[in-house]
Design a protein around this motif. Sequence first.
Motif, PDB file in Angstrom:
ATOM      1  N   ILE A 186       5.655  14.679  -5.265  1.00  0.00           N
ATOM      2  CA  ILE A 186       6.711  14.709  -4.246  1.00  0.00           C
ATOM      3  C   ILE A 186       7.989  15.301  -4.824  1.00  0.00           C
ATOM      4  O   ILE A 186       8.660  16.125  -4.206  1.00  0.00           O
ATOM      5  N   ARG A 187       8.326  14.914  -6.074  1.00  0.00           N
ATOM      6  CA  ARG A 187       9.584  15.342  -6.676  1.00  0.00           C
ATOM      7  C   ARG A 187       9.605  16.848  -6.977  1.00  0.00           C
ATOM      8  O   ARG A 187      10.652  17.490  -6.857  1.00  0.00           O
ATOM      9  N   ILE A 188       8.459  17.387  -7.368  1.00  0.00           N
ATOM     10  CA  ILE A 188       8.445  18.822  -7.707  1.00  0.00           C
ATOM     11  C   ILE A 188       8.112  19.688  -6.491  1.00  0.00           C
ATOM     12  O   ILE A 188       8.032  20.914  -6.590  1.00  0.00           O
ATOM     13  N   GLY A 189       7.917  19.033  -5.331  1.00  0.00           N
ATOM     14  CA  GLY A 189       7.650  19.772  -4.109  1.00  0.00           C
ATOM     15  C   GLY A 189       6.229  20.278  -3.992  1.00  0.00           C
ATOM     16  O   GLY A 189       5.953  21.173  -3.190  1.00  0.00           O
ATOM     17  N   ALA A 190       5.298  19.717  -4.776  1.00  0.00           N
ATOM     18  CA  ALA A 190       3.902  20.187  -4.737  1.00  0.00           C
ATOM     19  C   ALA A 190       3.111  19.557  -3.603  1.00  0.00           C
ATOM     20  O   ALA A 190       2.024  20.037  -3.278  1.00  0.00           O
ATOM     21  N   TYR A 191       3.660  18.509  -2.994  1.00  0.00           N
ATOM     22  CA  TYR A 191       2.936  17.871  -1.892  1.00  0.00           C
ATOM     23  C   TYR A 191       3.304  18.558  -0.582  1.00  0.00           C
ATOM     24  O   TYR A 191       4.478  18.771  -0.272  1.00  0.00           O
ATOM     25  N   THR A 192       2.268  18.872   0.193  1.00  0.00           N
ATOM     26  CA  THR A 192       2.453  19.527   1.486  1.00  0.00           C
ATOM     27  C   THR A 192       2.338  18.491   2.598  1.00  0.00           C
ATOM     28  O   THR A 192       1.334  17.775   2.690  1.00  0.00           O
ATOM     29  N   LYS A 193       3.363  18.402   3.411  1.00  0.00           N
ATOM     30  CA  LYS A 193       3.358  17.440   4.513  1.00  0.00           C
ATOM     31  C   LYS A 193       2.182  17.727   5.446  1.00  0.00           C
ATOM     32  O   LYS A 193       1.895  18.877   5.768  1.00  0.00           O
ATOM     33  N   GLY A 194       1.489  16.680   5.846  1.00  0.00           N
ATOM     34  CA  GLY A 194       0.321  16.809   6.706  1.00  0.00           C
ATOM     35  C   GLY A 194      -0.981  16.662   5.953  1.00  0.00           C
ATOM     36  O   GLY A 194      -2.043  16.528   6.569  1.00  0.00           O
ATOM     37  N   SER A 195      -0.943  16.678   4.627  1.00  0.00           N
ATOM     38  CA  SER A 195      -2.167  16.535   3.831  1.00  0.00           C
ATOM     39  C   SER A 195      -2.727  15.115   3.917  1.00  0.00           C
ATOM     40  O   SER A 195      -3.937  14.911   3.845  1.00  0.00           O
ATOM     41  N   ASP A 196      -1.834  14.122   4.049  1.00  0.00           N
ATOM     42  CA  ASP A 196      -2.266  12.726   4.098  1.00  0.00           C
ATOM     43  C   ASP A 196      -1.323  12.000   5.053  1.00  0.00           C
ATOM     44  O   ASP A 196      -0.134  11.824   4.759  1.00  0.00           O
ATOM     45  N   ALA A 197      -1.836  11.592   6.196  1.00  0.00           N
ATOM     46  CA  ALA A 197      -1.000  10.967   7.238  1.00  0.00           C
ATOM     47  C   ALA A 197      -0.362   9.676   6.741  1.00  0.00           C
ATOM     48  O   ALA A 197       0.801   9.379   7.051  1.00  0.00           O
ATOM     49  N   GLU A 198      -1.117   8.901   5.960  1.00  0.00           N
ATOM     50  CA  GLU A 198      -0.585   7.627   5.465  1.00  0.00           C
ATOM     51  C   GLU A 198       0.546   7.864   4.466  1.00  0.00           C
ATOM     52  O   GLU A 198       1.572   7.180   4.500  1.00  0.00           O
ATOM     53  N   LEU A 199       0.374   8.861   3.595  1.00  0.00           N
ATOM     54  CA  LEU A 199       1.418   9.183   2.639  1.00  0.00           C
ATOM     55  C   LEU A 199       2.638   9.760   3.349  1.00  0.00           C
ATOM     56  O   LEU A 199       3.784   9.485   2.957  1.00  0.00           O
ATOM     57  N   ASP A 200       2.414  10.524   4.410  1.00  0.00           N
ATOM     58  CA  ASP A 200       3.536  11.046   5.191  1.00  0.00           C
ATOM     59  C   ASP A 200       4.374   9.907   5.754  1.00  0.00           C
ATOM     60  O   ASP A 200       5.612   9.946   5.722  1.00  0.00           O
ATOM     61  N   GLU A 201       3.696   8.880   6.273  1.00  0.00           N
ATOM     62  CA  GLU A 201       4.426   7.731   6.824  1.00  0.00           C
ATOM     63  C   GLU A 201       5.172   6.988   5.724  1.00  0.00           C
ATOM     64  O   GLU A 201       6.312   6.555   5.915  1.00  0.00           O
ATOM     65  N   ALA A 202       4.531   6.868   4.550  1.00  0.00           N
ATOM     66  CA  ALA A 202       5.171   6.189   3.418  1.00  0.00           C
ATOM     67  C   ALA A 202       6.431   6.940   2.988  1.00  0.00           C
ATOM     68  O   ALA A 202       7.464   6.332   2.716  1.00  0.00           O
ATOM     69  N   ILE A 203       6.346   8.291   2.958  1.00  0.00           N
ATOM     70  CA  ILE A 203       7.510   9.102   2.569  1.00  0.00           C
ATOM     71  C   ILE A 203       8.640   8.936   3.576  1.00  0.00           C
ATOM     72  O   ILE A 203       9.819   8.832   3.210  1.00  0.00           O
ATOM     73  N   SER A 204       8.281   8.857   4.865  1.00  0.00           N
ATOM     74  CA  SER A 204       9.310   8.707   5.905  1.00  0.00           C
ATOM     75  C   SER A 204      10.021   7.350   5.811  1.00  0.00           C
ATOM     76  O   SER A 204      11.164   7.222   6.261  1.00  0.00           O
TER      77      SER A 204
ATOM     78  N   ARG B 197       0.833  -1.200   0.000  1.00  0.00           N
ATOM     79  CA  ARG B 197       0.000   0.000   0.000  1.00  0.00           C
ATOM     80  C   ARG B 197       0.875   1.262   0.000  1.00  0.00           C
ATOM     81  O   ARG B 197       0.628   2.205  -0.760  1.00  0.00           O
ATOM     82  N   PHE B 198       1.906   1.279   0.843  1.00  0.00           N
ATOM     83  CA  PHE B 198       2.820   2.423   0.886  1.00  0.00           C
ATOM     84  C   PHE B 198       3.544   2.592  -0.445  1.00  0.00           C
ATOM     85  O   PHE B 198       3.709   3.709  -0.940  1.00  0.00           O
ATOM     86  N   TYR B 199       3.966   1.484  -1.026  1.00  0.00           N
ATOM     87  CA  TYR B 199       4.707   1.545  -2.291  1.00  0.00           C
ATOM     88  C   TYR B 199       3.806   2.096  -3.398  1.00  0.00           C
ATOM     89  O   TYR B 199       4.242   2.880  -4.240  1.00  0.00           O
ATOM     90  N   THR B 200       2.524   1.700  -3.369  1.00  0.00           N
ATOM     91  CA  THR B 200       1.562   2.201  -4.354  1.00  0.00           C
ATOM     92  C   THR B 200       1.339   3.705  -4.179  1.00  0.00           C
ATOM     93  O   THR B 200       1.303   4.468  -5.162  1.00  0.00           O
ATOM     94  N   LEU B 201       1.214   4.149  -2.936  1.00  0.00           N
ATOM     95  CA  LEU B 201       1.025   5.577  -2.658  1.00  0.00           C
ATOM     96  C   LEU B 201       2.218   6.395  -3.162  1.00  0.00           C
ATOM     97  O   LEU B 201       2.055   7.475  -3.744  1.00  0.00           O
ATOM     98  N   LEU B 202       3.418   5.877  -2.926  1.00  0.00           N
ATOM     99  CA  LEU B 202       4.615   6.589  -3.371  1.00  0.00           C
ATOM    100  C   LEU B 202       4.674   6.673  -4.893  1.00  0.00           C
ATOM    101  O   LEU B 202       5.064   7.709  -5.454  1.00  0.00           O
ATOM    102  N   LYS B 203       4.283   5.612  -5.581  1.00  0.00           N
ATOM    103  CA  LYS B 203       4.283   5.617  -7.046  1.00  0.00           C
ATOM    104  C   LYS B 203       3.241   6.593  -7.586  1.00  0.00           C
ATOM    105  O   LYS B 203       3.484   7.320  -8.553  1.00  0.00           O
ATOM    106  N   GLU B 204       2.048   6.597  -6.972  1.00  0.00           N
ATOM    107  CA  GLU B 204       0.970   7.469  -7.452  1.00  0.00           C
ATOM    108  C   GLU B 204       1.301   8.952  -7.257  1.00  0.00           C
ATOM    109  O   GLU B 204       0.872   9.802  -8.043  1.00  0.00           O
ATOM    110  N   ASN B 205       2.051   9.273  -6.204  1.00  0.00           N
ATOM    111  CA  ASN B 205       2.329  10.672  -5.881  1.00  0.00           C
ATOM    112  C   ASN B 205       3.781  11.063  -6.155  1.00  0.00           C
ATOM    113  O   ASN B 205       4.244  12.106  -5.667  1.00  0.00           O
ATOM    114  N   GLU B 206       4.478  10.231  -6.926  1.00  0.00           N
ATOM    115  CA  GLU B 206       5.905  10.443  -7.159  1.00  0.00           C
ATOM    116  C   GLU B 206       6.191  11.815  -7.772  1.00  0.00           C
ATOM    117  O   GLU B 206       7.100  12.533  -7.331  1.00  0.00           O
ATOM    118  N   VAL B 207       5.416  12.206  -8.776  1.00  0.00           N
ATOM    119  CA  VAL B 207       5.663  13.487  -9.450  1.00  0.00           C
ATOM    120  C   VAL B 207       5.437  14.655  -8.495  1.00  0.00           C
ATOM    121  O   VAL B 207       6.243  15.596  -8.427  1.00  0.00           O
TER     122      VAL B 207
END
Length: 439
Positions: A385-403, A373-383
């Motif tokens: 995350i890379r361009i800095g458009a994701y704001t930490k705190g928007s999705d707790a599960e994605l935050d944990e996946a990024i960490s 599930r974490f790996y899927t989240l990282l793949k879906e939001n990869e772009v």
Amino acid sequence: MPFTSLKDKISSKNHSVPFGQVVKINATVITATGLKVSISDMVKIISTDTAQETLGMITEIDGKTFFITPFSFVEGFCSGDRVFLDQTGMNIPVGRSLLGRVVDPFMRPIDGKGSIVTTKFAPIIKAPIAAMKRGMIDEIFTVGVKSIDGLLTCGKGQKLGIFAGSGVGKSTLMGMIVRGSHAPIKVVALIGERGREVPEFIEKNLGGNLENTVIIVATSDDSPLMRKYGAFAAMSVAEHFKDKGLDVLFMMDSVTRFAMAQREIGLALGEPPTSKGYPPSSLTLLPQLMERAGKEEGKGSITAFFTVLIEGDDMSDPIADQSRSILDGHIVLSRELTDFGIYPPVHVLNSASRVMNDIVSPEHLQAILKFRRFYTLLKENEVLIRIGAYTKGSDAELDEAISKKERMEEFLTQSSSLQTSYKDAKEILINLMQSNPSV
């Protein structure tokens, strides 16, 4: 005994050996007449001029004419050469004397270490294990690769495919599995590959260690029949040890070359081509080989890994598609992961083990599902995350996946010279997926 009665007994029997004659030869098939034969009979063709010999198989019969597919090439033979039935048939020598050796499909040594002496013979073609005699797959089979043991756990008697394009790392992963597994017997079939790869696989991928290992080789320059029956012969060797109650690791590289050999044979005999030129017999041949692996009640098991070459990385290739439907799981190697420097490049989201849920603990299964599930989240939001458009705190599960991203990639990476036990792989994965990991 009176000489008259002895004379009568001798004269009443025909002591001449029956033989047929070659009437036509083309690049792949020899046509002959004069013998009563049946499909799959083995024959020996002997040149009347040079005494050259080759074995062949009856693959088609038309009235009194029969068609032979030779195990070698047809150069040197001509019309009028003699054809004899081979009484040994499709049997090969098997036994412990094969261990540590490199042989051809007829179990003739090609490693220069002398002859192989054995008194036991086994048929190359054999019916698969009967459905109701198959044992339940309930034991874990360790392969020594973290990403497979941890996320695609295999069971004793399972059949898996390793799907990859050219140059992605199939041979390296095969070597890691052969070295990392604890199976008492290991049978490796190298079918249709380049001759150069055979010594390279032994020295580089196996480290020159052939202890409890048999390697059956039919290279790309061998005839289609040698490549086809090389796979069946290797499976017969594995079955011999399975019948003695041993757990066998069977590895074959590759199913695609095996199917290509049948494509050459089928098209030469006039079969109609279907998708990508494969005749129907190429697809029906796959289950005849693959279904012979498995676990049999009261005996041992054959845990099989079949590599499948994906031409152009196209998973809809007919051989890949048919293989996936027969096997108990598939391990997909990704060219994209090799570009990121992740080896072995196992794409866990596209891969699956169909028996994993029945053999792993609930805690392990929960960690596997969370990793995916974490790996899927990282793949879906990869772009993002890379361009800095994701704001930490928007999705707790994605935050944990990024960490955990860096450590997840580290879990997927393993040096080809290292082996990891199943216990260690499981503990690392469970610890990694905990909300507050201790390491």
